[in-house]
Design an enzyme around this catalytic site. Structure first.
Site, PDB file in Angstrom:
ATOM      1  N   GLY A  94       0.807  -1.221   0.000  1.00 56.06           N
ATOM      2  CA  GLY A  94       0.000   0.000   0.000  1.00 56.06           C
ATOM      3  C   GLY A  94       0.833   1.261   0.000  1.00 56.06           C
ATOM      4  O   GLY A  94       0.432   2.286   0.521  1.00 56.06           O
ATOM      5  N   GLY A  95       2.030   1.188  -0.572  1.00 58.85           N
ATOM      6  CA  GLY A  95       2.849   2.395  -0.686  1.00 58.85           C
ATOM      7  C   GLY A  95       3.669   2.703   0.551  1.00 58.85           C
ATOM      8  O   GLY A  95       4.492   3.606   0.544  1.00 58.85           O
TER       9      GLY A  95
ATOM     10  N   HIS B  89       2.119   6.718  -4.195  1.00 55.00           N
ATOM     11  CA  HIS B  89       2.219   5.302  -4.578  1.00 55.00           C
ATOM     12  C   HIS B  89       0.973   4.514  -4.199  1.00 55.00           C
ATOM     13  O   HIS B  89       1.017   3.286  -4.087  1.00 55.00           O
ATOM     14  CB  HIS B  89       3.463   4.630  -3.989  1.00 55.00           C
ATOM     15  CG  HIS B  89       4.731   5.331  -4.361  1.00 55.00           C
ATOM     16  ND1 HIS B  89       5.171   5.448  -5.656  1.00 55.00           N
ATOM     17  CD2 HIS B  89       5.630   5.989  -3.599  1.00 55.00           C
ATOM     18  CE1 HIS B  89       6.298   6.131  -5.672  1.00 55.00           C
ATOM     19  NE2 HIS B  89       6.598   6.485  -4.446  1.00 55.00           N
TER      20      HIS B  89
ATOM     21  N   ARG C 192      -4.690 -12.019  -2.240  1.00 58.02           N
ATOM     22  CA  ARG C 192      -5.963 -11.696  -1.600  1.00 58.02           C
ATOM     23  C   ARG C 192      -6.857 -11.002  -2.614  1.00 58.02           C
ATOM     24  O   ARG C 192      -6.431 -10.739  -3.733  1.00 58.02           O
ATOM     25  CB  ARG C 192      -5.704 -10.738  -0.440  1.00 58.02           C
ATOM     26  CG  ARG C 192      -4.893  -9.530  -0.915  1.00 58.02           C
ATOM     27  CD  ARG C 192      -4.814  -8.414   0.067  1.00 58.02           C
ATOM     28  NE  ARG C 192      -3.793  -7.444  -0.303  1.00 58.02           N
ATOM     29  CZ  ARG C 192      -3.947  -6.444  -1.164  1.00 58.02           C
ATOM     30  NH1 ARG C 192      -5.111  -6.269  -1.775  1.00 58.02           N
ATOM     31  NH2 ARG C 192      -2.967  -5.619  -1.446  1.00 58.02           N
TER      32      ARG C 192
END
Lengths: 70, 449
Positions: free
Chosen positions: B164-165, B235, B292
């Site tokens: 997640g950045g 990001h 996922r």
């Protein structure tokens, strides 16, 4: 004398300087944490830290004063 | 068949999973922190249990408490959603030891893909092309400087356990690298308990394109085309669409077939996503695999007509895929925008209370919503409060519908990124499909932070 303000609402994650310490323009004073993001709040002028208004773990709103630099 | 599922998550994804469970006549158990007591997902589940204080360690990451509730509520399975424990192999193992079905791949494969270093090695062996870099964690900052000299700036620095950045940064020179290495390593250690960092060459003006796959436990696998998620800030994805307007038919097929071959090689099952960078010549490089359901899975559902949560549950029940690659449809064009509680210019988080919420309705509009009118958006969790998903017969139709929908999307009381989304949707460069990962920096006015 300058007030250092919170640019967002969140928790005070780290206070990286102490009262009385000399700081330079652009130096990180406090790191805020909110919504999985950390934002360092830097001094906007050189001087000494006259007063720290927050402790680690405190919740602050956008615009709250974090420290006073003179 | 599974009778009852505990959803180890919150927000819009918990609601999304509940919706499919209701369709399949599966009972649902929600778990929630004190900060989420009033959230829609809590009241929509058949049962709901309080985890504890808002802090994630005491709530959504509290494995022991979650397993206690699972036992108390007598569920058969756990759906982890995305984020939180969804890619935690130890959690998946604990579920299995407790006799529960973990809706996802095997813990061993999760662990392999969860470490970017391991994932890189494994996928290289499985035949996927990689971005130039070091295939093991950096020893220290001096080595980072050495390697960067060899492969050339700009480089990307990444936390092995990140996502997640978080823990990922592009640096242009040695001074930036030294600062970024130390800062990101510290954060990665604190966030993920693993400070391993790795380094790779930064592909200039790339597109972020990912392939959705489904695989059953019998070795059958299909790809559900791609999603292009190039429009990002910090990001993290802001706009996602399917199909990509950039990929040729040939590249689409090549990427899909490479992804299927790779997941079969590693014995992967359930839903998964392989993320790639694609350069302007349509060369693709494997980045990482998400083991996922993805935030942006709805755009794939819109163009294929499939319910990905249902497919996940069926695979977890040991069912065979009921279709083959030739049956997978690609109809129309779908765009998802993420609605964040944040300043639209600085992207700073903006928690607070929603005082008014008005959502657009109409043809081709789908909402995935974490909040309701008067919800308090907590500073403890991710800023994403909703997803707006738009479908059109063509990309242009989808964009027109998106602009119209955003004009009627009102969130009051907190700052939101709706103005940013409107600016993106209305931009000529977006219409032209000129969506490289620097889109926001390049085309959208931005205040210097």
């Amino acid at each position: 004398m300058a007030e250092l303000k919170a640019s967002m609402a969140g928790n005070v994650w780290k206070v990286v300087v102490g009262e009385g310490e000399t700081v330079t323009d652009g130096q990180d004073i406090v790191i805020l944490e909110s919504m999985k993001m950390e934002i360092p709040i830097a001094a906007e002028q050189s001087g000494s830290v006259k007063e720290l208004k927050v402790n680690e773990g405190d919740f602050v709103n956008e615009g709250d004063v974090l420290a006073i630099i003179e | 068949m599974i009778q009852k599922i505990l959803i180890a998550n919150r927000g819009e994804i918990a609601r999304r999973i509940i919706r499919t469970c209701k369709k399949l006549n599966i009972q649902t158990v929600a778990i929630y922190s004190e900060a989420d007591a009033d959230a829609p997902f809590v009241s929509e589940a058949d049962e709901a249990y309080l985890l504890g204080a808002p802090q994630v360690q005491q709530s959504y990451l509290n494995v022991q408490k979650i397993l206690e509730i699972a036992s108390l509520a007598k569920v058969d399975a756990i759906h982890p959603g995305y984020g939180f424990l969804s890619e935690n192999a130890d959690f998946a193992r604990s579920c299995q030891s407790a006799g529960l079905i973990f809706i996802g791949p095997s813990p061993d494969v999760m662990q392999q893909m969860g470490s970017k270093v391991e994932a890189r090695k494994t996928m290289e062996q499985a035949g996927l092309p990689l971005v130039p870099g070091l295939s093991r964690p950096l020893i220290d900052v001096d080595e980072a400087v050495q390697v960067a000299k060899q492969i050339g700036y700009p480089i990307m620095l990444k936390a092995s356990a990140g996502g997640g950045g978080i823990g990922m940064q592009s640096v242009d020179n040695e001074a930036e690298l030294i600062k970024a290495f130390e800062g990101n390593q510290k954060r990665a250690q604190m966030f993920f308990g693993n400070g391993d960092m790795f380094i790779e060459k930064r592909i200039l003006q790339p597109r972020h394109i990912e392939i959705q796959i489904l695989a059953d436990t019998f070795g059958n696998a299909v790809y559900l085309w791609e999603r292009e998620c190039s429009v990002q800030r910090r990001h993290q994805k802001v706009v996602e669409e399917a199909p990509s307007s950039f990929l040729s038919e040939e590249t689409r097929r090549k990427m899909g077939e490479a992804a299927v071959k790779a997941v079969q090689a590693i014995g992967y099952y359930n839903a998964g996503t392989l993320e790639f960078l694609v350069d302007h010549e349509q060369n693709f490089y494997f980045l990482e695999m998400n083991t996922r359901l993805q935030v942006e899975h709805p755009v794939t559902e819109e163009i294929t007509g499939l319910d990905l949560v249902e497919q996940q549950i069926r695979i977890a029940c040991g069912e065979k895929l009921s279709f083959t690659q030739n049956d997978v449809k690609l109809e129309g064009h779908a765009i998802e925008v993420r609605v964040y509680a944040e300043d639209p210019k600085t992207f700073y988080p903006a928690p607070g209370k929603i005082t008014d919420l008005q959502l657009p309705n109409g043809e081709g509009i789908r909402h995935e919503l974490a909040v309701h009118n008067q919800s308090v958006v907590s500073h403890f969790y991710d800023p994403m409060i909703a997803k707006l998903v738009i479908k059109g017969e063509t990309r242009n139709e989808a964009i027109e519908r998106l602009k119209e929908a955003l004009a009627h999307y009102k969130v009051q009381g907190i700052k939101s990124n709706i103005p940013l989304l409107e600016e993106i949707a209305a931009h000529e460069a977006f219409k032209n499909g000129d969506t490289t990962t620097d889109f926001i920096d390049k085309y959208i006015k931005k205040v210097t932070i």
